[in-house]
Design a protein around this motif. Structure first.
Motif, short mmCIF file in Angstrom:
data_model
loop_
_atom_site.label_atom_id
_atom_site.label_comp_id
_atom_site.label_asym_id
_atom_site.label_seq_id
_atom_site.Cartn_x
_atom_site.Cartn_y
_atom_site.Cartn_z
N MET A 26 0.85 -1.18 0.00
CA MET A 26 0.00 0.00 0.00
C MET A 26 0.89 1.24 0.00
SD MET A 26 -2.76 1.11 2.87
CE MET A 26 -4.34 1.34 2.18
N ALA A 27 0.66 2.16 -0.91
CA ALA A 27 1.44 3.39 -1.00
C ALA A 27 1.03 4.35 0.10
CB ALA A 27 1.22 4.03 -2.36
N SER A 28 2.01 5.12 0.59
CA SER A 28 1.69 6.10 1.62
C SER A 28 0.99 7.30 0.99
CB SER A 28 2.95 6.54 2.35
OG SER A 28 3.80 7.23 1.47
N HIS A 29 0.33 8.05 1.82
CA HIS A 29 -0.40 9.23 1.36
C HIS A 29 0.60 10.27 0.87
CE1 HIS A 29 -3.01 12.72 1.36
NE2 HIS A 29 -4.02 11.86 1.36
N PRO A 30 0.34 10.98 -0.22
CA PRO A 30 1.30 11.94 -0.75
C PRO A 30 1.60 13.12 0.18
CG PRO A 30 -0.76 12.01 -1.99
CD PRO A 30 -0.85 10.85 -1.05
N LEU A 31 0.73 13.40 1.12
CA LEU A 31 0.96 14.51 2.04
C LEU A 31 1.64 14.11 3.33
CD1 LEU A 31 -2.41 16.46 1.62
CD2 LEU A 31 -0.20 16.92 0.55
N ILE A 32 1.97 12.83 3.48
CA ILE A 32 2.54 12.34 4.74
C ILE A 32 3.83 13.06 5.10
CG2 ILE A 32 3.89 10.39 3.85
CD1 ILE A 32 1.67 10.36 6.97
N THR A 33 4.59 13.51 4.13
CA THR A 33 5.84 14.21 4.44
C THR A 33 5.59 15.61 5.00
OG1 THR A 33 6.01 15.02 2.18
CG2 THR A 33 7.15 12.95 2.70
N HIS A 34 4.36 16.07 4.92
CA HIS A 34 4.02 17.40 5.42
C HIS A 34 3.26 17.35 6.75
CE1 HIS A 34 5.32 19.14 1.65
NE2 HIS A 34 4.62 18.20 1.03
#
Length: 79
Positions: free
Chosen positions: A1-9
C-alpha cells in the motif's frame, strides 16, 4: 500500500495545551512561515475544540522567534 502523498508534510504535536512552555514541536511551521509579514490561520471545520487549542499555540511560537507583533490598532513607526 502506497503512503499518502501529504505524509511528508504532517507534523504531530506533543500537546494541545496552549499554556505549555515548550513550543519546539511547532518548529516545522517556522520553515513554512519564515519571512512572511502576515500569516493567516484557517480551520478545517468550525467548532473543533482541538484545532482551537493547537491554533492558540501558533502566535506564541512565532513571537518566540520573531519578536512580538504590534497590538491591533497600534501604529508602527520606523526607527
Amino acid at each position: 500500500m502506497a503512503s499518502h502523498p501529504l505524509i511528508t508534510h504532517v507534523t504531530v504535536l506533543n500537546t494541545l495545551d496552549p499554556d505549555t512552555p515548550l513550543l519546539d514541536d511547532l518548529e516545522p511551521v517556522r520553515a513554512v512561515t519564515e519571512g512572511a509579514r502576515v500569516v493567516a490561520l484557517g480551520e478545517g471545520a468550525h467548532f473543533v475544540h482541538e484545532f482551537t487549542l493547537a491554533r492558540a499555540r501558533l502566535p506564541r511560537h512565532r513571537a518566540a522567534w520573531t519578536g512580538p507583533s504590534p497590538t491591533p490598532g497600534s501604529t508602527m513607526r520606523s526607527p
